[in-house]
Design an enzyme around this catalytic site. Structure first.
Site, PDB file in Angstrom:
ATOM      1  N   TRP A   1      16.345 -18.935  77.402  1.00 45.57           N
ATOM      2  CA  TRP A   1      16.019 -17.330  77.341  1.00 45.57           C
ATOM      3  C   TRP A   1      16.402 -16.790  75.925  1.00 45.57           C
ATOM      4  O   TRP A   1      15.824 -16.176  75.505  1.00 45.57           O
ATOM      5  CB  TRP A   1      16.904 -16.697  78.251  1.00 45.57           C
ATOM      6  CG  TRP A   1      18.420 -17.339  78.466  1.00 45.57           C
ATOM      7  CD1 TRP A   1      19.556 -16.756  77.849  1.00 45.57           C
ATOM      8  CD2 TRP A   1      18.746 -18.290  79.417  1.00 45.57           C
ATOM      9  NE1 TRP A   1      20.590 -17.556  78.118  1.00 45.57           N
ATOM     10  CE2 TRP A   1      20.143 -18.478  79.072  1.00 45.57           C
ATOM     11  CE3 TRP A   1      18.231 -18.956  80.478  1.00 45.57           C
ATOM     12  CZ2 TRP A   1      20.854 -19.307  80.118  1.00 45.57           C
ATOM     13  CZ3 TRP A   1      18.687 -19.982  80.964  1.00 45.57           C
ATOM     14  CH2 TRP A   1      20.082 -20.073  81.036  1.00 45.57           C
ATOM     15  N   ARG A   2      17.323 -17.538  75.224  1.00 48.43           N
ATOM     16  CA  ARG A   2      17.618 -17.181  73.686  1.00 48.43           C
ATOM     17  C   ARG A   2      16.121 -17.578  72.926  1.00 48.43           C
ATOM     18  O   ARG A   2      15.752 -16.766  72.076  1.00 48.43           O
ATOM     19  CB  ARG A   2      18.906 -18.012  73.187  1.00 48.43           C
ATOM     20  CG  ARG A   2      20.044 -17.348  73.917  1.00 48.43           C
ATOM     21  CD  ARG A   2      21.079 -18.368  73.339  1.00 48.43           C
ATOM     22  NE  ARG A   2      22.285 -17.792  73.927  1.00 48.43           N
ATOM     23  CZ  ARG A   2      23.556 -18.483  74.227  1.00 48.43           C
ATOM     24  NH1 ARG A   2      23.729 -19.544  73.501  1.00 48.43           N
ATOM     25  NH2 ARG A   2      24.513 -18.220  74.835  1.00 48.43           N
TER      26      ARG A   2
ATOM     27  N   GLU B   1      19.898 -12.966  82.925  1.00 48.01           N
ATOM     28  CA  GLU B   1      21.296 -12.430  83.305  1.00 48.01           C
ATOM     29  C   GLU B   1      21.291 -12.283  84.867  1.00 48.01           C
ATOM     30  O   GLU B   1      22.396 -12.328  85.418  1.00 48.01           O
ATOM     31  CB  GLU B   1      21.358 -11.115  82.630  1.00 48.01           C
ATOM     32  CG  GLU B   1      21.467 -11.189  81.405  1.00 48.01           C
ATOM     33  CD  GLU B   1      23.001 -11.987  80.931  1.00 48.01           C
ATOM     34  OE1 GLU B   1      23.777 -12.250  81.839  1.00 48.01           O
ATOM     35  OE2 GLU B   1      23.063 -12.335  79.847  1.00 48.01           O
TER      36      GLU B   1
ATOM     37  N   GLN C   1      27.015 -15.655  89.329  1.00 53.55           N
ATOM     38  CA  GLN C   1      27.809 -16.300  89.994  1.00 53.55           C
ATOM     39  C   GLN C   1      26.986 -17.483  90.462  1.00 53.55           C
ATOM     40  O   GLN C   1      26.985 -18.441  91.269  1.00 53.55           O
ATOM     41  CB  GLN C   1      27.712 -15.598  91.486  1.00 53.55           C
ATOM     42  CG  GLN C   1      28.419 -14.213  91.638  1.00 53.55           C
ATOM     43  CD  GLN C   1      28.734 -13.501  93.102  1.00 53.55           C
ATOM     44  OE1 GLN C   1      29.351 -14.343  93.605  1.00 53.55           O
ATOM     45  NE2 GLN C   1      27.901 -12.672  93.380  1.00 53.55           N
ATOM     46  N   THR C   2      26.068 -18.031  89.297  1.00 57.95           N
ATOM     47  CA  THR C   2      25.660 -19.439  89.394  1.00 57.95           C
ATOM     48  C   THR C   2      25.807 -20.122  87.870  1.00 57.95           C
ATOM     49  O   THR C   2      25.955 -19.550  86.976  1.00 57.95           O
ATOM     50  CB  THR C   2      24.240 -18.980  89.489  1.00 57.95           C
ATOM     51  OG1 THR C   2      23.984 -18.287  90.538  1.00 57.95           O
ATOM     52  CG2 THR C   2      23.295 -20.304  89.872  1.00 57.95           C
TER      53      THR C   2
ATOM     54  N   LEU D   1      18.954 -21.064  94.315  1.00 61.49           N
ATOM     55  CA  LEU D   1      20.107 -20.275  93.654  1.00 61.49           C
ATOM     56  C   LEU D   1      21.116 -19.372  94.420  1.00 61.49           C
ATOM     57  O   LEU D   1      22.321 -19.070  94.044  1.00 61.49           O
ATOM     58  CB  LEU D   1      19.435 -19.295  92.547  1.00 61.49           C
ATOM     59  CG  LEU D   1      18.608 -20.035  91.426  1.00 61.49           C
ATOM     60  CD1 LEU D   1      18.086 -19.053  90.308  1.00 61.49           C
ATOM     61  CD2 LEU D   1      19.626 -20.985  90.646  1.00 61.49           C
TER      62      LEU D   1
ATOM     63  N   TYR E   1      28.271  -5.211  83.782  1.00 64.31           N
ATOM     64  CA  TYR E   1      28.194  -6.307  83.131  1.00 64.31           C
ATOM     65  C   TYR E   1      26.766  -6.575  82.818  1.00 64.31           C
ATOM     66  O   TYR E   1      26.610  -6.835  81.645  1.00 64.31           O
ATOM     67  CB  TYR E   1      28.622  -7.733  84.080  1.00 64.31           C
ATOM     68  CG  TYR E   1      28.321  -8.771  83.309  1.00 64.31           C
ATOM     69  CD1 TYR E   1      29.077  -9.380  82.205  1.00 64.31           C
ATOM     70  CD2 TYR E   1      27.092  -9.555  83.717  1.00 64.31           C
ATOM     71  CE1 TYR E   1      28.556 -10.520  81.598  1.00 64.31           C
ATOM     72  CE2 TYR E   1      26.753 -10.857  83.145  1.00 64.31           C
ATOM     73  CZ  TYR E   1      27.469 -11.100  81.999  1.00 64.31           C
ATOM     74  OH  TYR E   1      27.047 -12.344  81.298  1.00 64.31           O
TER      75      TYR E   1
ATOM     76  N   ASP F   1      33.307 -10.106  81.910  1.00 67.66           N
ATOM     77  CA  ASP F   1      33.241 -10.770  83.282  1.00 67.66           C
ATOM     78  C   ASP F   1      34.309 -11.943  83.342  1.00 67.66           C
ATOM     79  O   ASP F   1      35.484 -11.790  82.615  1.00 67.66           O
ATOM     80  CB  ASP F   1      31.851 -11.762  83.087  1.00 67.66           C
ATOM     81  CG  ASP F   1      31.739 -12.942  81.970  1.00 67.66           C
ATOM     82  OD1 ASP F   1      32.790 -12.998  81.422  1.00 67.66           O
ATOM     83  OD2 ASP F   1      30.803 -13.719  82.129  1.00 67.66           O
TER      84      ASP F   1
ATOM     85  N   CYS G   1      37.299 -21.916  76.034  1.00 67.33           N
ATOM     86  CA  CYS G   1      38.368 -21.318  76.535  1.00 67.33           C
ATOM     87  C   CYS G   1      38.325 -21.525  78.154  1.00 67.33           C
ATOM     88  O   CYS G   1      38.195 -20.433  78.770  1.00 67.33           O
ATOM     89  CB  CYS G   1      38.496 -19.837  76.163  1.00 67.33           C
ATOM     90  SG  CYS G   1      40.143 -18.951  76.492  1.00 67.33           S
TER      91      CYS G   1
END
Length: 363
Positions: free
Chosen positions: A37-38, A54, A59-60, A97, A137, A155, A208
């Site tokens: 997508w970028r 997005e 949740q995936t 999905l 979000y 998020d 992180c």
């Protein structure tokens, strides 16, 4: 001063100055992953490709989304194509999905957008937030990446980053959303808000991380209070374990002339409402409750079972095989070798795989 503002000031009192945002942007621009997508947005500047990604990423995992994203855009390359599709076509393109309500709302939003005369994309956080299926979000992510709106995303990954930056050993619950949003809006640079939002999300996804964060390669290590205290695995505090409900489910493989019979579950079905799949019943107190309309009198006689989870439900699914001798018009018949591509849910595909593994090897 209100209790809320006192809490916000307490949470923010040790936040580094906004230069941390610029540090993250520089790190991201040098190290960002080559996600489709970028690349598509870089080539086309089309907000559509960001919005679809997005919604899919909710949740995936990214690994699960990658093949589905390319498949989806192959079927619906632009907003006009998506808006003109049927709900079943959209479901099929998103197969595997889960959480299908988000795709129904995405389809509704596409139809709202396509009906605008003259057409224009929403540009601001507020405008995106007004569309079906778009929460804070998603509105912040799409408006900042596609239109450079200065609105920070928050998020679970971002909350974890902020808790560690501040060494806050708390559970990041709903009550802290406003405080975390205030931190994000404090840090986001006006010159590159989209890159900042992708940077802080990518930091939480790749460095992180929940367990054993990779602090030695973290670009904001020098700002991190948890790293300085050696408390990275204590911040944030763990959430309570999710409580699951046990569910017994029955799925039928109906065969006729080497074809498999599929039915549409009712929109009021407890699971996978409105999807085309195997005849399904839930077991409660020794009785079956069917998830689709019609009269079904099959006796449970399973040849196998498997485990599956949907949100807070642990499902024990029993699979049955039956040769169909009724009216063939009552359902949709798919050649057995094409069934895999026509089943929307992983639950149905697991049942199909169990059947194929048991019966095709012995035939």
């Amino acid at each position: 001063m209100t209790v809320s503002s006192q809490s916000s000031q307490h949470l923010m009192r040790n936040v580094p100055d906004s230069s941390i945002g610029s540090v993250l942007v520089t790190w991201y621009q040098k190290n960002k992953r080559a996600l489709p997508w970028r690349q598509r947005f870089l080539e086309s500047a089309d907000p559509y490709v960001i919005w679809i990604s997005e919604i899919m990423l909710q949740q995936t995992t990214i690994q699960a989304v990658l093949p589905a994203y390319e498949r989806f855009l192959g079927v619906f390359p632009n907003l006009k194509a998506l808006a003109a599709a049927s709900e079943d076509q959209v479901r099929l393109a998103c197969r595997g999905l889960g959480y299908y309500r988000r795709f129904r709302l995405m389809h509704e939003a596409a139809q709202v957008l396509a009906a605008r005369q003259p057409f224009h994309w929403p540009r601001t956080f507020k405008e995106w937030r007004e569309l079906p299926g778009i929460g804070d979000y998603t509105a912040a992510a799409v408006s900042s990446i596609a239109f450079q709106e200065v609105k920070a995303v928050v998020d679970g990954n971002v909350e974890r980053v902020f808790c560690r930056l501040l060494d806050r050993r708390v559970v990041p619950d709903q009550k802290l959303k406003k405080e975390f949003q205030a931190i994000g809006d404090h840090l986001i640079p006006r010159t590159a808000p989209g890159d900042y939002n992708q940077a802080v999300m990518e930091l939480g996804q790749t460095i992180c991380i929940k367990q054993n964060p990779r602090c030695l390669v973290c670009p904001v290590q020098n700002y991190c209070a948890a790293y300085a205290a050696g408390s990275q695995n204590l911040a944030p505090a763990p959430r309570k374990p999710m409580e699951y409900e046990d569910v017994r489910m029955h799925l039928w493989l109906l065969l006729r002339d080497n074809k498999i019979g599929l039915v549409k579950r009712s929109k009021e079905a407890r699971f996978l409402g409105g999807t085309l799949g195997l005849p399904t019943a839930l077991e409660a107190e020794g009785r079956l409750r069917w998830e689709q309309a019609g009269h079904w009198n099959f006796e449970p006689d399973s040849f196998g079972s498997f485990k599956h989870s949907i949100t807070r439900h642990k499902i024990q699914a029993f699979v049955h095989h039956k040769e169909w001798r009724g009216d063939a018009r009552e359902m949709t018949w798919i050649p057995l070798d094409q069934a895999e591509s026509q089943l929307v849910s992983n639950l149905d595909r697991k049942a199909l795989h169990l059947f194929l593994g048991k019966f095709t090897q012995t035939s």
